[in-house]
Each structure stands twice: as C-alpha cells, then as structure tokens.
Design a protein around this motif. Structure first.
Motif, PDB file in Angstrom:
ATOM      1  N   VAL A 159      22.866  12.761   2.733  1.00  0.00           N
ATOM      2  CA  VAL A 159      22.628  13.941   1.894  1.00  0.00           C
ATOM      3  C   VAL A 159      23.323  13.775   0.546  1.00  0.00           C
ATOM      4  O   VAL A 159      22.763  14.098  -0.509  1.00  0.00           O
ATOM      5  N   GLY A 160      24.547  13.255   0.564  1.00  0.00           N
ATOM      6  CA  GLY A 160      25.247  13.006  -0.687  1.00  0.00           C
ATOM      7  C   GLY A 160      24.510  12.058  -1.592  1.00  0.00           C
ATOM      8  O   GLY A 160      24.428  12.257  -2.808  1.00  0.00           O
ATOM      9  N   SER A 161      23.932  10.990  -1.006  1.00  0.00           N
ATOM     10  CA  SER A 161      23.197  10.008  -1.822  1.00  0.00           C
ATOM     11  C   SER A 161      21.945  10.621  -2.431  1.00  0.00           C
ATOM     12  O   SER A 161      21.517  10.223  -3.518  1.00  0.00           O
ATOM     13  N   ALA A 162      21.358  11.598  -1.753  1.00  0.00           N
ATOM     14  CA  ALA A 162      20.126  12.230  -2.237  1.00  0.00           C
ATOM     15  C   ALA A 162      20.374  13.310  -3.268  1.00  0.00           C
ATOM     16  O   ALA A 162      19.506  13.586  -4.096  1.00  0.00           O
TER      17      ALA A 162
ATOM     18  N   ARG B 118      15.599  13.283  -2.523  1.00  0.00           N
ATOM     19  CA  ARG B 118      15.532  14.498  -3.328  1.00  0.00           C
ATOM     20  C   ARG B 118      14.103  14.881  -3.686  1.00  0.00           C
ATOM     21  O   ARG B 118      13.780  16.064  -3.809  1.00  0.00           O
ATOM     22  N   HIS B 119      13.230  13.878  -3.866  1.00  0.00           N
ATOM     23  CA  HIS B 119      11.932  14.149  -4.487  1.00  0.00           C
ATOM     24  C   HIS B 119      10.744  14.008  -3.552  1.00  0.00           C
ATOM     25  O   HIS B 119       9.605  13.965  -4.015  1.00  0.00           O
ATOM     26  N   GLY B 120      10.955  13.945  -2.254  1.00  0.00           N
ATOM     27  CA  GLY B 120       9.822  13.819  -1.357  1.00  0.00           C
ATOM     28  C   GLY B 120      10.222  14.048   0.080  1.00  0.00           C
ATOM     29  O   GLY B 120      11.402  14.040   0.428  1.00  0.00           O
ATOM     30  N   GLY B 121       9.231  14.261   0.957  1.00  0.00           N
ATOM     31  CA  GLY B 121       9.491  14.473   2.366  1.00  0.00           C
ATOM     32  C   GLY B 121      10.132  15.825   2.636  1.00  0.00           C
ATOM     33  O   GLY B 121      10.165  16.721   1.779  1.00  0.00           O
TER      34      GLY B 121
ATOM     35  N   THR C 201       0.856  -1.181   0.000  1.00  0.00           N
ATOM     36  CA  THR C 201       0.000   0.000   0.000  1.00  0.00           C
ATOM     37  C   THR C 201       0.898   1.238   0.000  1.00  0.00           C
ATOM     38  O   THR C 201       2.056   1.179   0.392  1.00  0.00           O
ATOM     39  N   GLY C 202       0.336   2.363  -0.449  1.00  0.00           N
ATOM     40  CA  GLY C 202       1.146   3.575  -0.528  1.00  0.00           C
ATOM     41  C   GLY C 202       2.193   3.477  -1.613  1.00  0.00           C
ATOM     42  O   GLY C 202       3.267   4.085  -1.515  1.00  0.00           O
ATOM     43  N   SER C 203       1.889   2.757  -2.690  1.00  0.00           N
ATOM     44  CA  SER C 203       2.907   2.467  -3.708  1.00  0.00           C
ATOM     45  C   SER C 203       3.243   3.660  -4.591  1.00  0.00           C
ATOM     46  O   SER C 203       4.209   3.593  -5.357  1.00  0.00           O
ATOM     47  N   THR C 204       2.465   4.735  -4.513  1.00  0.00           N
ATOM     48  CA  THR C 204       2.799   5.931  -5.295  1.00  0.00           C
ATOM     49  C   THR C 204       3.552   6.966  -4.469  1.00  0.00           C
ATOM     50  O   THR C 204       3.964   7.997  -4.989  1.00  0.00           O
ATOM     51  N   GLY C 205       3.737   6.706  -3.186  1.00  0.00           N
ATOM     52  CA  GLY C 205       4.455   7.637  -2.320  1.00  0.00           C
ATOM     53  C   GLY C 205       5.955   7.519  -2.491  1.00  0.00           C
ATOM     54  O   GLY C 205       6.465   6.661  -3.229  1.00  0.00           O
TER      55      GLY C 205
END
Length: 299
Positions: A294-297, A170-173, A9-13
């Motif tokens: 942070v580097g990985s993101a 990078r793209h969420g939270g 569930t939550g597979s688009t998050g």
C-alpha cells in the motif's frame, strides 16, 4: 543482461503498460499487439474475437507475455459480459498460441496470464499451485484460459501460467477505487472482513513476470501473490495506518450484492494463495507485506 525481442498483449492495461515501460528501460525491444491496423513499427495487429494474429509480425520474438482480457471487477456480470470475460481470454489465448506454434522459429517462452480465481473460494485454507480448481464461473474461466495455450505447449514452447492475485496500484484494479475512498475517510471493511485477499504490489507483479521470462526451470502454473496474504479486515487496517485516515464505514455484504450482483461473490470470497513455486525458484519480493504494498502504491 541479454537483450531480447519480447511481444506483449494487453500493453495498455495496468500491468501491461508498466511491464512495457520496465522492459524498454532495460533496453529490450518490445512489440505490442494491438486490435487495429498498426501505425507504429513496434505494433503487431491481432483480433482476439476473430482469432486472428499477424504471425509474421511476431517472427524473431524470443518471448511473449500475454496479458489481454476484459476486466473482471467493476461491472455487473450480465450473461453478455460473462461471455465477454471468457471469450476475451480463451479465444485470444488460443489464437496467440496457434500463431506462435506456426512460426518456423517459435519463441522460447510464453508467459500467459491467469488468475488466482482458478482456486475459487478457499476460505482460510492456504493453497499453492498443487491445489485443484474451485467451483463456479471464475475457476471455469481460468481452467479454459490455461487450456487454450495447449498449441504452444505442444510446439515445445515453455509455457508459464501467471496466476495473479489482487494487484495493489494507484491507477488501476481494485485499489484504484479503494485509495480515494480511504483518503476521504470513507473506507471500511467489505462484508465480514474475514475473507483473505491475496495481493501483490504492481512493482513485484512486473518483476515476477520478468522473472518468469528469464527462469528456464519454470513452466506451468505459478502464483503471483505476496508471501503474506491477509484478510480484508487487515487490508482495511493497513490502509488506515498508511493513509492516516479513519476506516469506520464497513460495507455490508447485502449492499455489495445489490451493487455488484454476482460479481460481489469475487469480493466476498476468501483466497489464501501462497507463491510456493516463485519463492522456491529464488524470487525476492520488494514489497512483501500489505503495508509495504500500500505504501508503494500511495506515496
């Protein structure tokens, strides 16, 4: 590797989408629970608000990872939205747990989302999974969220509560808002900067969820946070170093409260959460430090 049929569930998050990609890349069959009539063979209908789940569509699943829930950050906590935050987690978890318990052959494991908000504001005091819940809105939501999975536990399904920290991505939270500010040279500490942020990289979050699915010895609460929680001031310094930008514009607590209302308390609170059970079970972090994460993101 043993290939499994896994429902998510939550597979688009943020987390769910990356988990589905990771599982499929390794050859697992993934079913996605969707809040509409399915239009693909990998979809199963559910409606958390109506507490409906197409249980027959989950037949044959060996594992379920439950990540759905309304976003906590980024919106003011009006009375209506606080109800949405709570209901999206509690009602959805209860419906899913009951559906799984009703199956002739239930899945072996349910990994059910939770959050380090369970512990409330711990200040500089380190806590692990043995700590009691804190006080306030988020701890009360987390307690009810975990309790809602009781039907699955009573049916003998190994149930793990993944108490996730701040996911660095990078793209969420939170970091999706922080990274552009720091790239523009507009970053800075939030409030005093002394509050602890217990973070985890998106890569490690997905790896940890998969570890919970695969590790039969784990059940109950497991903290999904990096082993080295840091203060917001240290986060700010790491962002500045990794992105090679100054971080000179602190945001006063009063401004955060004016902008976010009650939700500002979640930003200003300190949570120094340690992943004791994850480490004891043998999990290895790819990005254990804030600079690594942070580097990985960002690169």
């Amino acid at each position: 590797m043993i290939f499994m049929k896994i429902a998510v569930t939550g597979s688009t998050g943020l987390i769910g989408a990356e988990l589905v990609r990771s599982l499929r890349a390794d050859g697992h069959e993934v079913l996605r629970l969707v809040r509409r009539l399915p239009d693909a063979p990998d979809e199963v209908e559910w409606d958390p608000q109506r507490q409906y789940v197409d249980a027959a569509g989950l037949a044959g699943c060996e594992a379920v990872v439950h990540l759905a829930g309304a976003a906590v950050a980024g919106r003011r906590w009006t009375a209506a939205y606080k109800k949405e935050i709570r209901d999206s987690r509690v009602l959805g978890t209860a419906a899913l747990a009951e559906a799984l318990a009703s199956l002739d052959t239930p899945p072996k494991v349910l990994v059910s989302g939770s959050a380090i908000g369970y512990y409330g504001d711990t200040g500089g005091r380190p806590v692990d999974e043995s700590a009691p819940p804190g006080d306030g809105f988020l701890p009360s939501v987390c307690v009810a969220w975990e309790e809602a999975a009781a039907p699955a536990q009573e049916a003998g399904i190994r149930t793990v509560f993944a108490r996730t920290g701040l996911v660095v991505a990078r793209h969420g939270g939170a970091w999706a808002k922080l990274i552009p500010l720091f790239r523009a040279g507009l970053g800075g500490r939030l409030g005093s900067g002394r509050q602890y942020w217990s973070f985890i990289s998106l890569h490690d979050e997905v790896a940890a969820l998969r570890f919970l699915v695969d590790t039969d010895s784990l059940s109950g609460a497991v903290n999904l946070t990096a082993p080295e929680p840091v203060t917001n001031r240290e986060v700010t310094a790491a962002m500045s170093r990794v992105l090679r930008r100054p971080a000179l514009l602190p945001v006063p607590a009063v401004a955060l409260r004016a902008a976010l209302g009650e939700a500002a308390g979640d930003v200003l609170a300190g949570q120094r959460v340690l992943p004791r059970r994850l480490l004891s079970a043998g999990f290895s972090f790819a990005f254990p430090s804030i600079e690594d994460a942070v580097g990985s993101a960002t690169h």
